[in-house]
Motif scaffolding. Structure first.
Motif, short mmCIF file in Angstrom:
data_model
loop_
_atom_site.label_atom_id
_atom_site.label_comp_id
_atom_site.label_asym_id
_atom_site.label_seq_id
_atom_site.Cartn_x
_atom_site.Cartn_y
_atom_site.Cartn_z
N UNK A 348 0.82 -1.21 0.00
CA UNK A 348 0.00 0.00 0.00
C UNK A 348 0.86 1.26 0.00
N UNK A 349 0.55 2.18 -0.90
CA UNK A 349 1.17 3.50 -0.92
C UNK A 349 0.09 4.55 -0.73
N UNK A 350 0.37 5.55 0.10
CA UNK A 350 -0.58 6.64 0.35
C UNK A 350 0.13 7.95 0.04
N UNK A 351 -0.45 8.72 -0.88
CA UNK A 351 0.15 10.00 -1.27
C UNK A 351 0.19 10.93 -0.05
N UNK A 352 1.36 11.48 0.23
CA UNK A 352 1.50 12.38 1.37
C UNK A 352 0.80 13.71 1.10
N UNK A 353 0.28 14.32 2.15
CA UNK A 353 -0.31 15.65 2.02
C UNK A 353 0.71 16.61 1.44
N UNK A 354 0.30 17.41 0.47
CA UNK A 354 1.19 18.40 -0.13
C UNK A 354 2.05 17.88 -1.24
N UNK A 355 1.96 16.58 -1.55
CA UNK A 355 2.80 16.01 -2.61
C UNK A 355 2.35 16.44 -4.00
N UNK A 356 1.10 16.89 -4.12
CA UNK A 356 0.63 17.37 -5.41
C UNK A 356 0.29 16.29 -6.41
N UNK A 357 0.07 15.08 -5.94
CA UNK A 357 -0.24 13.95 -6.83
C UNK A 357 -1.71 13.60 -6.69
N UNK A 358 -2.39 13.48 -7.81
CA UNK A 358 -3.77 13.02 -7.81
C UNK A 358 -3.79 11.50 -7.93
N UNK A 359 -4.30 10.83 -6.90
CA UNK A 359 -4.27 9.37 -6.87
C UNK A 359 -4.97 8.75 -8.07
N UNK A 360 -6.11 9.28 -8.45
CA UNK A 360 -6.86 8.70 -9.56
C UNK A 360 -6.07 8.78 -10.87
N UNK A 361 -5.43 9.92 -11.10
CA UNK A 361 -4.60 10.07 -12.30
C UNK A 361 -3.40 9.12 -12.23
N UNK A 362 -2.86 8.97 -11.04
CA UNK A 362 -1.70 8.10 -10.84
C UNK A 362 -2.01 6.66 -11.19
N UNK A 363 -3.09 6.11 -10.62
CA UNK A 363 -3.39 4.69 -10.88
C UNK A 363 -3.80 4.47 -12.33
N UNK A 364 -4.45 5.46 -12.93
CA UNK A 364 -4.82 5.33 -14.34
C UNK A 364 -3.58 5.20 -15.21
N UNK A 365 -2.54 6.03 -14.92
CA UNK A 365 -1.30 5.98 -15.71
C UNK A 365 -0.54 4.67 -15.45
N UNK A 366 -0.53 4.23 -14.19
CA UNK A 366 0.14 2.96 -13.89
C UNK A 366 -0.51 1.81 -14.64
N UNK A 367 -1.82 1.80 -14.68
CA UNK A 367 -2.52 0.75 -15.41
C UNK A 367 -2.19 0.83 -16.90
N UNK A 368 -2.11 2.02 -17.45
CA UNK A 368 -1.74 2.18 -18.85
C UNK A 368 -0.35 1.61 -19.12
N UNK A 369 0.52 1.73 -18.14
CA UNK A 369 1.89 1.24 -18.28
C UNK A 369 2.03 -0.21 -17.81
N UNK A 370 0.90 -0.89 -17.59
CA UNK A 370 0.82 -2.33 -17.33
C UNK A 370 1.21 -2.71 -15.90
N UNK A 371 1.11 -1.76 -14.97
CA UNK A 371 1.28 -2.06 -13.56
C UNK A 371 -0.11 -2.08 -12.92
N UNK A 372 -0.54 -3.25 -12.47
CA UNK A 372 -1.87 -3.38 -11.90
C UNK A 372 -1.97 -2.73 -10.53
N UNK A 373 -3.10 -2.12 -10.26
CA UNK A 373 -3.32 -1.44 -8.99
C UNK A 373 -4.70 -1.80 -8.43
N UNK A 374 -4.82 -1.64 -7.12
CA UNK A 374 -6.11 -1.75 -6.44
C UNK A 374 -6.16 -0.69 -5.34
N UNK A 375 -7.37 -0.29 -4.99
CA UNK A 375 -7.56 0.60 -3.84
C UNK A 375 -7.69 -0.26 -2.59
#
Length: 438
Positions: A348-375
């Motif tokens: 499990x990875x949790x985006x730190x406050x202030x990191x500026x990363x949108x989790x939904x965009x992140x997992x969508x890109x990882x899936x596009x690059x063939x890295x499977x993710x789950x919430x």
């Protein structure tokens, strides 16, 4: 002749399995699933061996699996069922059974749990007419905050039912002590944590009942399947009855007179001598496992130690890679509960406050690059559509649960994940993190 044919069929099944091509991992092309099963030729042979019996319900393999499973888990009794979710339902229904007398969990009672998890850990509380009481978790272990749990206890509280999150034990040593002091029943959902320990003791051996899942994503698999485990014989008898239609009879399938008094009972308002095989003392279900599933479980159970070791190796390997790439400053990385040896289900990875990363965009890109993710499953159960009309109570707030709902995801470290896959996963998480501004 039959034995010779069986031996030939099983030998051919092993050869057939070994002859199957294993696909080569190609970074960026081969999908890395977040979970999966690892099967071998013996698994195939066991499955076919059971099928040759043409005994389609629980039989010789189910008896063996229950015995060996209880021993491996460190409990006296195991009762197989059709899934981990069914195991949770069966465990709670056992503790709600009128056969427990004054100790039973009655409708309207409060049961403490967490909202950051899988819905079927909590569903049996609702299905049995009880009230879930949700408390928050911490971000490092993603497990229940034990101080909040004790503070949530009221005169209406009768039990605690919580899962060991993603294979990382919650502090069940403290929780079990709290339950003892307050006279509460405890159900440990170990579906994601088979083989984990805390204080040198296996998870699932602290509570009144424990549950396991054998879905393909879990530590061992029977396809679909699960189990309830316990130490006390009366609980095992109640669970078996509820699983087997609620009948009073405890004969195995195909057996007719274990008690030696099949036509001699006088129970309820039935006439004397009414067939004990058709006498029902509880409102039950049919949740039995088939013998073919159990045969697969017997074979898989022998590899549990290897599977747990590989999960721990992959967890350590991915953690090292992420730290080397500086990603611990962007994400909360999972931490084992003090004194525990997790049997990791996912990373499990949790985006730190202030990191500026949108989790939904992140997992969508990882899936596009063939890295499977789950919430982390339901995120916050109280925000799920199914809970809109459910009566529940929240003690305090669910700040960290909401954080997990918005900002957490996990990736695979199951035994089928290889070193090249770990390299690609870490590199891809770093690249996508930078791409998104982290």
């Amino acid at each position: 002749m039959t034995d010779t044919l069986r031996a030939e069929i099983l030998a051919l099944s092993r050869a057939h399995f070994e002859a199957r091509a294993n696909p080569r991992f190609v970074p960026g092309e081969t999908y890395i699933p977040p979970s999966g099963k690892v099967m071998d030729a013996e698994d195939c042979a066991h499955l076919i061996d059971a099928s040759l019996d043409m005994w389609l319900t629980a039989g010789r393999y189910a008896d063996r699996f229950e015995t060996e499973l209880a021993a491996a888990f460190g409990r006296r009794y195991a009762r197989l069922t059709v899934s981990g979710s069914a195991a949770n339902l069966l465990a709670f229904a056992t503790l709600a059974s009128p056969k427990l007398g004054d100790r039973r969990i009655r409708p309207g009672a409060e049961v403490i749990t967490v909202a950051a998890g899988f819905p079927t850990t909590v569903a049996p509380i609702v299905q049995n007419g009880c009230v879930p009481v949700f408390v928050d978790v911490d971000l490092e272990t993603h497990n229940v905050d034990v101080a909040l749990l004790e503070a949530a206890i009221t005169p209406q509280t009768r039990a605690v039912m919580i899962a060991h999150s993603l294979g990382n034990p919650f502090d069940v040593v403290r929780v079990a002590e709290i339950c003892r002091r307050h006279g509460l029943l405890l159900v440990e959902d170990c579906c994601d944590a088979f083989g984990a320990t805390i204080g040198g003791q296996g998870v699932g051996t602290f509570g009144d009942l424990a549950t396991l899942s054998f879905y393909p994503a879990h530590h061992i698999t029977t396809g679909e399947g699960g189990a309830v485990l316990m130490e006390r014989g009366p609980l095992a008898k109640i669970a078996e009855s509820l699983r087997d239609w609620g009948r009073d009879c405890y004969c195995k399938p195909g057996v007719s007179n274990t008690c030696g008094n099949r036509f001699g009972w006088k129970l309820g308002d039935l006439p004397h001598g009414y067939d004990h095989k058709y006498t029902y003392s509880q409102i039950g279900y049919n949740l039995k496992m088939t013998d073919m599933q159990a045969a697969l479980g017997v074979s898989q159970l022998g590899k549990l130690g290897h599977f747990v070791a590989r999960r721990r190796e992959n967890f350590a390997g991915l953690k090292r890679r992420l730290r080397e790439r500086g990603l611990a400053t962007v994400y909360h990385l999972p931490v084992a509960t003090p004194g525990s040896e997790p049997s990791w289900f996912g990373y499990l990875l949790t985006v730190r406050d202030g990191a500026g990363i949108d989790r939904n965009a992140l997992v969508a890109r990882l899936e596009e690059k063939r890295v499977g993710t789950r919430l982390l499953f339901a995120g916050n159960l109280t925000r799920q559509p199914a809970f809109r009309d459910v009566t529940y109570r929240v003690h305090g707030d669910l700040t960290h649960t909401d954080k997990i709902m918005r900002d957490s995801f996990w990736v695979g470290i199951w035994p089928g994940v290889t070193e090249p896959m770990l390299d690609y996963m870490a590199d891809t998480i770093l690249a996508v993190t930078r791409e998104l501004g982290g």
